[in-house]
Design a protein around this motif. Structure first.
Motif, PDB file in Angstrom:
ATOM      1  N   ASN A  86       0.815  -1.218   0.000  1.00 57.58           N
ATOM      2  CA  ASN A  86       0.000   0.000   0.000  1.00 57.58           C
ATOM      3  C   ASN A  86       0.847   1.266   0.000  1.00 57.58           C
ATOM      4  OD1 ASN A  86      -2.899  -1.071   0.804  1.00 57.58           O
ATOM      5  ND2 ASN A  86      -1.417  -2.185   2.048  1.00 57.58           N
ATOM      6  N   TRP A 112       0.059  -8.132   3.971  1.00 58.67           N
ATOM      7  CA  TRP A 112       1.064  -7.091   3.750  1.00 58.67           C
ATOM      8  C   TRP A 112       2.058  -7.500   2.684  1.00 58.67           C
ATOM      9  CZ3 TRP A 112      -0.434  -2.797   5.860  1.00 58.67           C
ATOM     10  CH2 TRP A 112      -1.182  -2.830   7.043  1.00 58.67           C
ATOM     11  N   ASP A 116       5.132  -2.356   2.234  1.00 60.60           N
ATOM     12  CA  ASP A 116       4.467  -1.767   3.396  1.00 60.60           C
ATOM     13  C   ASP A 116       5.464  -1.609   4.544  1.00 60.60           C
ATOM     14  OD1 ASP A 116       1.684  -1.605   2.486  1.00 60.60           O
ATOM     15  OD2 ASP A 116       1.829  -3.778   2.369  1.00 60.60           O
ATOM     16  N   TRP A 143       3.617   1.041   8.613  1.00 61.64           N
ATOM     17  CA  TRP A 143       2.529   0.103   8.343  1.00 61.64           C
ATOM     18  C   TRP A 143       1.671  -0.193   9.593  1.00 61.64           C
ATOM     19  CZ3 TRP A 143       2.130  -4.627  10.755  1.00 61.64           C
ATOM     20  CH2 TRP A 143       3.272  -5.073  11.412  1.00 61.64           C
TER      21      TRP A 143
END
Ligand SMILES: [Fe+2]
Length: 300
Positions: A86, A112, A116, A143
């Motif tokens: 992300n 994940w 991240d 994260w």
């Protein structure tokens, strides 16, 4: 002779510069929604719509990516599956949350990716196809803050855990791992045959489709595996496809849905080409950034 070669050289350099400009100025933001049907549900089950998002690689200035992501809520999926990567900047958490917007009000599961955890490292973008991506393991990303936001929204972290969710009277049995790209995968902690008394269909979720993980999931009889990480090859050749997958998966499966076989076991494998890129390789060619709407339908 030299004149001809010189002109040809200028022409090739011009085409190269044009492709680079197209890849960095247009295609990197030319998002598409890929729609896929996966016939895997039991007899009598209603279709289930899964929105698969992956590899957002958010940075504060990526407004087009944030806006496009926010519009996905209009699809009203039954479940969001986020396969990681992300972040790409230490200040990106708020922008991921804003970009996801009302998607966070919907049921969601996630794992994940290495991006991240660690900040991207500078690399010549043209070397993307030369080898695996590099991360700076001394620069960690926040994260845990994003994890808090996801959990507050009710999303379920599938990292090294099993979870069963009932959607439209069908029980989806999930199991996930941490990212194999940085060797944090411990599939053994969730391994084992599918208990059909517990779930109607079984889905594996992991960031990077390394064969040691997806082979083990396939051997256990999972009905589908959902992954990201490859960016679809990111810089592809029209008519030929991906040159690399950034892992040991064959390049023919760099993105999309395929049947994956290990011995006499076979499963559906879905690989997302992802929405973003490393900020140090902000180009895509013949491989548009994407999200995927997977509609699960009856197997027959
Ligand atoms: Fe990624």
């Amino acid at each position: 002779m030299f004149k001809i070669a010189g002109k040809a050289g200028v022409a090739v350099a011009g085409v190269g510069a044009g492709c680079l400009a197209y890849a960095g100025l247009y295609e990197v933001n030319a998002f598409i929604l890929r729609k896929v049907q996966v016939p895997m549900l039991p007899e009598g089950a209603d279709p289930i719509r899964l929105l698969h998002i992956s590899d957002i690689h958010m940075v504060p200035g990526a407004r087009k990516r944030q806006r496009w992501l926010a519009e996905l809520v209009q699809l009203k999926p039954d479940l969001v599956i986020n396969t990681g990567d992300n972040l790409a900047h230490r200040d990106a958490v708020a922008y991921v949350v804003a970009g996801l917007g009302d998607l966070l009000r919907m049921p969601g599961v996630y794992v994940w990716g290495s991006n991240d955890y660690y900040a991207p490292k500078f690399k010549n973008p043209l070397k993307y196809i030369a080898g695996p991506t590099r991360l700076d393991d001394k620069k960690t990303l926040p994260w845990p803050d994003l994890d808090r936001e996801f959990k507050q929204a009710g999303w379920i972290d599938l990292t090294h855990t099993r979870e069963t969710l009932a959607i439209k009277d069908t029980r989806l049995g999930f199991r996930g791992t941490d990212d194999a790209h940085v060797e944090q995968d411990h599939y053994a902690s969730v391994a084992g045959p599918i208990d059909r008394a517990e779930c109607d269909v079984s889905i594996g979720v992991t960031h990077s489709p390394y064969r040691r993980v997806i082979d083990a999931m396939t051997s256990d009889g999972l009905d589908m595996i959902i992954t990201g990480h490859t960016h679809g090859g990111q810089v592809c050749v029209p008519g030929y496809g991906a040159l690399v997958t950034n892992c040991d998966l064959d390049r023919g499966r760099a993105k999309g849905l395929s049947r994956y076989k290990v011995g006499d076991q076979e499963t559906w494998l879905h690989v997302s080409a992802g929405l973003g890129t490393s900020p140090y390789a902000p180009i895509r060619f013949a491989c548009r950034p994407e999200a995927s709407l997977l509609t699960l339908t009856r197997a027959g």
